[in-house]
Design a protein around this motif. Structure first.
Motif, mmCIF file in Angstrom:
data_model
loop_
_atom_site.group_PDB
_atom_site.id
_atom_site.type_symbol
_atom_site.label_atom_id
_atom_site.label_comp_id
_atom_site.label_asym_id
_atom_site.label_seq_id
_atom_site.Cartn_x
_atom_site.Cartn_y
_atom_site.Cartn_z
ATOM 1 N N VAL A 400 32.654 29.927 -2.228
ATOM 2 C CA VAL A 400 31.551 29.678 -2.861
ATOM 3 C C VAL A 400 30.738 28.285 -2.627
ATOM 4 C CG1 VAL A 400 32.721 31.414 -4.859
ATOM 5 C CG2 VAL A 400 32.175 28.671 -4.770
ATOM 6 N N ILE A 401 29.350 28.951 -2.808
ATOM 7 C CA ILE A 401 28.535 27.701 -2.522
ATOM 8 C C ILE A 401 27.617 27.757 -3.579
ATOM 9 C CG2 ILE A 401 26.380 27.635 -1.487
ATOM 10 C CD1 ILE A 401 28.180 26.961 0.667
ATOM 11 N N ILE A 402 27.327 26.279 -4.286
ATOM 12 C CA ILE A 402 27.384 26.017 -5.583
ATOM 13 C C ILE A 402 26.493 25.150 -4.802
ATOM 14 C CG2 ILE A 402 27.524 24.987 -8.113
ATOM 15 C CD1 ILE A 402 30.320 25.645 -6.014
ATOM 16 N N LYS A 403 24.989 25.444 -5.418
ATOM 17 C CA LYS A 403 23.308 24.878 -5.508
ATOM 18 C C LYS A 403 22.590 24.171 -5.988
ATOM 19 C CE LYS A 403 19.554 25.542 -2.520
ATOM 20 N NZ LYS A 403 18.722 25.906 -1.719
ATOM 21 N N ARG A 404 22.376 23.100 -6.490
ATOM 22 C CA ARG A 404 21.783 22.313 -7.757
ATOM 23 C C ARG A 404 20.960 21.890 -7.080
ATOM 24 N NH1 ARG A 404 23.736 16.761 -10.358
ATOM 25 N NH2 ARG A 404 22.893 17.622 -12.827
ATOM 26 N N PRO A 405 19.281 22.810 -7.780
ATOM 27 C CA PRO A 405 18.091 22.301 -6.621
ATOM 28 C C PRO A 405 17.675 20.663 -7.845
ATOM 29 C CG PRO A 405 18.118 24.306 -8.129
ATOM 30 C CD PRO A 405 19.620 23.611 -8.450
ATOM 31 N N LEU A 406 17.150 19.540 -6.751
ATOM 32 C CA LEU A 406 16.762 18.960 -7.068
ATOM 33 C C LEU A 406 14.868 18.496 -7.006
ATOM 34 C CD1 LEU A 406 18.881 16.217 -6.146
ATOM 35 C CD2 LEU A 406 19.173 17.350 -8.258
ATOM 36 N N ALA A 407 14.423 17.458 -7.361
ATOM 37 C CA ALA A 407 13.256 16.792 -7.716
ATOM 38 C C ALA A 407 12.679 15.888 -6.384
ATOM 39 C CB ALA A 407 12.120 17.128 -9.027
#
Length: 621
Positions: A400-407
């Protein structure tokens, strides 16, 4: 499989004779076969066709009440009914159990009638009118099964018989092109004749999809079609033009994805021809008021409306608990997770496994652990952190790919506080694409951490597409290893595939604000396919404008500006194919070429300025 009489064994696409085994030609119902009687057998009150009372007298009531204790095969199960294939006294029947609905479904059943009785009446009507449909034998209004009252319908079997969608795919996969074309033409004519006769005799199947039409081989490569699942049929009324369009649009929903425009036009012409044949044979018959061109245009519009309603239902399903998705809460996190897929895809390992709620809770107990270890991180930019992981299964692992959005600035920080956040949009958009048969990396779960309604953090988990590279990498790799002649063939094949991939996205009114080669994966096996990834830039519009389409094409053009072996002729050929469609202006691509060239020049200038700004503020591009 939404049918009662389909054999469970899938057709072998490589078989040379689709008609084997060969049954006898179906005979017409003998005189008196539609005579209905009523009687009580071992305490159960039955309504039956004349001649089936001997079978009912031999079968004890306990057999009907305990189908799972018999040597019957369970064919279908859903929330409303179960279907069993029963062998009784050497004969094969299909037994359908309708569970009585609770409130508010009981009110609907009171107003419309019980589904069992509706299907019984529909089968009798079809039998008397000579409409090809599954023949009912008996029905009972009340049989207690596992402590719950059910209605029971017994029908004749059609064996061997296959759902129209399965047989059509098998015919398409036949390597003998001449034989495949002949089979398609015969199937088109048979199905058109069956539907036209039903309409002219006042029979409208309100759930007209390809799995509700069975096709029975009656001779080598000759077929007979019959309706099944008649619990939603309208009977004994003239079918208006509007109802004809609505009915055919339902059938078109599946065939617009699995057939050519030429085959659909052949079907429509055959349907109109057979309507004329049956026009004076029944009191319910009527002439179509619209010309063929008007019928085609109305069918296209109705098919679009029908598809939109179906897709909207599936889109809403991804945000609530059910058979396919589950709400997950772990620690201070909450979100949704995929449990199972309705259809398994060869390029998606996750579509063929069942991932329960408890399994997800165990895997997501500490969702930030993947971003602590530097080994798992594959991207750590100012806008997102991306990690790779492998979730353990009973047999193997699920990458899997885990993506964590950042500002990256205070404006983005403020925007990320308010839902819907980027992870939730990626989850919804991924399934919006899949629901519309647009290949995309399958979202598996999303999590969010909230306080006072504000989103503090979020994650999106997406399946890794196996054996794939992005389009830019594929072009460079193929250009390097292929001979010039092979490369010309490969890039033409890819150009056509890419055109259909992008146009399919636009035809479904998706606006991709980051449409570039790096966001398109090329899957090499089992066959060459393209898959969308990174759905952050996707938005669904009511009507996608030409300007939005050209912006996406411009971004794709700019992303491949340095691709080796891609010439101006290739780009022009791509545009010609993109704008070539039924009734379109053959020169539409020329104006698009000029507009894309002007926008691309501005984009390249802005990209260079942006690159310098990133080097100044972040020390990298």
């Amino acid at each position: 499989m939404n049918t009662v009489n389909a054999t469970p064994a899938a057709l072998d696409p490589a078989q040379k004779e689709l008609a084997a085994p060969r049954p006898a030609t179906p005979r017409a119902a003998p005189p008196g076969a539609d005579v209905v009687a009523r009687g009580v057998f071992d305490g159960l009150r039955w309504t039956y066709r004349d001649g089936f009372d001997a079978t009912l007298a031999r079968v004890p009531a306990a057999v009907w009440a305990h189908p799972d204790d018999q040597a019957w095969r369970h064919v279908k199960h859903n929330g409303a009914r179960d279907v069993w294939r029963a062998e009784i006294d050497g004969q094969v029947f299909y037994v359908k159990y309708y569970r009585y609905r609770r409130w508010p479904g009981s009110l609907v059943s009171t107003l419309r009638g019980q589904a069992c009785r509706i299907e019984w009446n529909g089968g009798l009507y079809a039998l008397r009118a000579g409409i090809a449909a599954v023949r009912p034998l008996a029905c009972a209004d009340r049989v207690v099964v596992d402590g719950r009252a059910c209605a029971v319908l017994v029908t004749e079997s059609l064996e061997p018989a296959y759902p129209l969608n399965e047989l059509w795919l098998a015919v398409l996969s036949d390597e003998d092109r001449v034989r495949s074309r002949g089979d398609r033409l015969h199937l088109i004519d048979v199905v058109a004749r069956t539907i036209a006769r039903a309409h002219q005799f006042g029979f409208e199947h309100l759930d007209m999809h390809a799995a509700n039409i069975l096709v029975q081989p009656v001779a080598p490569r000759r077929y007979r079609a019959a309706f099944v699942d008649l619990q939603s049929a309208r009977l004994g009324m003239p079918i208006s033009d509007r109802a004809v369009v609505r009915n055919l649009a339902q059938l078109n929903q599946w065939f617009r994805r699995h057939s050519t425009l030429a085959d659909r036009l052949r079907f429509l012409r055959a349907y109109v021809r057979w309507r004329h044949e049956f026009e004076h044979q029944c009191e319910h018959a009527r002439r179509l008021e619209m010309p063929f061109e008007g019928l085609f245009d109305a069918l296209v519009r109705a098919a679009d409306r029908h598809a939109e309603r179906l897709w909207a239902q599936r889109d809403r399903r991804v945000r609530r608990d059910g058979r396919y998705f589950a709400r997950v809460r772990v620690g201070g996190w909450q979100g949704m997770a995929a449990v199972r897929s309705k259809h398994a895809l060869p390029e998606s390992p996750a579509s063929s496994v069942v991932l329960g709620r408890d399994w997800w809770k165990a895997r997501l107990a500490d969702p930030l652990r993947w971003f602590v270890s530097g080994d798992a991180l594959c991207k750590n930019s100012h806008s997102a952190s991306v990690a790779r992981a492998a979730l353990p299964l009973d047999a193997g692992e699920l990458p899997v790919i885990i993506k964590r959005p950042l500002a990256r600035n205070w404006r983005r920080s403020l925007r990320l506080l308010f839902p819907p956040h980027r992870s939730a949009r990626g989850w919804a958009m991924g399934y919006a694409l899949l629901n519309r048969d647009i290949p995309a990396a399958r979202p598996l779960a999303f999590l969010e951490r909230r306080r006072a309604g504000l989103v503090l953090d979020s994650l999106l988990i997406t399946e890794v597409v196996p054996d794939s590279v992005d389009l830019d990498h594929w072009i460079r790799e193929e250009h390097e290893v292929c001979s010039p002649r092979t490369w010309r063939r490969r890039k033409r094949e890819m150009s056509e595939l890419l055109m259909r991939h992008v146009r399919g996205l636009h035809d479904r009114n998706f606006d991709h604000r980051d449409c570039k080669a790096q966001n398109i994966l090329v899957v090499r096996r089992p066959q060459l396919r393209l898959v969308w990834i990174d759905m952050d830039g996707l938005r669904r519009r009511r009507n996608l404008s030409l300007a939005a389409r050209l912006r996406a094409l411009m971004r794709l053009h700019v992303s491949l500006i340095d691709a080796p072996g891609v010439t101006r002729a290739d780009r022009a050929r791509f545009l010609k194919c993109y704008f070539a469609r039924y009734g379109a202006d053959v020169d539409a691509w020329r104006d698009a070429w000029r507009r894309i060239a002007a926008e691309a020049a501005r984009k390249l200038s802005a990209r260079e300025a942006r690159r310098r700004w990133k080097l100044k503020h972040y020390g990298r591009e």
